[in-house]
Enzyme design. Structure first.
Site, PDB file in Angstrom:
ATOM      1  N   CYS A 110      35.926  40.559  58.915  1.00 26.17           N
ATOM      2  CA  CYS A 110      35.385  41.898  58.871  1.00 26.17           C
ATOM      3  C   CYS A 110      34.350  42.064  60.134  1.00 26.17           C
ATOM      4  CB  CYS A 110      34.708  42.281  57.621  1.00 26.17           C
ATOM      5  SG  CYS A 110      34.526  43.934  57.425  1.00 26.17           S
ATOM      6  N   HIS A 159      37.672  40.690  53.388  1.00 27.68           N
ATOM      7  CA  HIS A 159      36.797  39.598  52.913  1.00 27.68           C
ATOM      8  C   HIS A 159      37.433  38.759  51.950  1.00 27.68           C
ATOM      9  CE1 HIS A 159      32.765  41.329  54.171  1.00 27.68           C
ATOM     10  NE2 HIS A 159      33.485  42.625  54.200  1.00 27.68           N
ATOM     11  N   GLU A 177      36.761  35.837  51.324  1.00 29.45           N
ATOM     12  CA  GLU A 177      35.593  35.030  50.439  1.00 29.45           C
ATOM     13  C   GLU A 177      35.154  35.669  49.081  1.00 29.45           C
ATOM     14  OE1 GLU A 177      35.042  36.863  52.798  1.00 29.45           O
ATOM     15  OE2 GLU A 177      32.942  37.767  52.738  1.00 29.45           O
TER      16      GLU A 177
HETATM   17  N1  GLN Z   1      31.257  48.133  58.771  1.00 26.76           N
HETATM   18  C1  GLN Z   1      30.644  46.861  59.642  1.00 26.76           C
HETATM   19  C2  GLN Z   1      30.573  46.785  61.145  1.00 26.76           C
HETATM   20  O1  GLN Z   1      31.053  47.875  61.684  1.00 26.76           O
HETATM   21  C3  GLN Z   1      31.435  45.629  59.102  1.00 26.76           C
HETATM   22  C4  GLN Z   1      31.422  45.836  57.733  1.00 26.76           C
HETATM   23  C5  GLN Z   1      31.745  44.117  56.932  1.00 26.76           C
HETATM   24  O2  GLN Z   1      31.668  43.178  57.648  1.00 26.76           O
HETATM   25  N2  GLN Z   1      32.095  44.277  55.704  1.00 26.76           N
HETATM   26  O3  GLN Z   1      29.944  46.027  61.668  1.00 26.76           O
END
Ligand code: GLN
Length: 196
Positions: A81, A166, A168
């Protein structure tokens, strides 16, 4: 699996859940906050959170040279992410992709989906997306492991594995297992080179 030491960048975000999954797979996780914590790691996870914040904290902890040395040594990195964003071409440049932040828009801020993931077997993988990015642009060396609605959400380039979701946050360790297999292979390669 030998005792693989896997760092989890613990500056911000959900690093604890990664450590739990890694331990479940037999690795030895270590929270990374300083340069000294990077010593002797076989692999590193850059978790989700907020990519701008993680970038700033990497700067203030002066960790960028260590992250670069880890990457240049061919030691695997998993970016999830915000971690994918931190690794992209506009940030650390470890993968030749441009991530689009918060790509799924307001209607789909957070959702779950069953994904087909290359290398994770036939069973679909339940994936949790939280204000997730997707891969907007990718270079020729980037292998797409999974897409959602036509957008790449899991990729691999060399020693870097990255996903928009995610892995995890579910009980399914298969995505981390791909990462651990990359780490074992990297160690074997390093061992062969040392023997040569
Ligand atoms: N929206 C976050 C970003 O742009 C990432 C979100 C996340 O890691 N769950 O950094």
């Amino acid at each position: 699996m030998p005792d693989l030491k896997v760092g989890v960048l613990a500056l911000q975000g959900d690093f604890e859940a990664h450590a739990k999954t890694l331990r479940h797979l037999g690795a030895e996780p270590r929270e990374v906050r300083t340069s000294a914590d990077m010593e002797g790691l076989d692999a590193l996870v850059i978790p989700g959170g907020e990519s701008t914040t993680i970038g700033k904290l990497i700067d203030s902890a002066e960790l960028e040279p260590d992250l670069r040395a880890h990457h240049e040594a061919g030691r695997p990195i998993l970016g999830t992410c915000a971690g994918l964003i931190v690794c992209d071409a506009e940030h650390l440049g470890f993968i030749d992709v441009t991530a689009k932040r918060n790509a799924f828009g307001r209607q789909l801020q957070s959702f779950e989906a069953d994904l087909e993931v290359a290398g994770a077997g036939d069973e679909p993988l339940r994936a949790v997306f939280i204000r997730a990015p997707w891969v907007e642009r990718r270079g020729p060396e980037v292998e797409v492991l999974s897409s959602y609605e036509g957008h790449p959400v899991a990729i691999r380039e060399g020693s870097v594995l990255a996903c928009a979701f995610h892995p995890e946050l579910t009980d399914d360790p298969r995505f981390h297992a791909i990462f651990m297999a990359m780490t074992t292979a990297a160690q074997e390669r390093a061992g062969e080179e040392a023997r040569r």
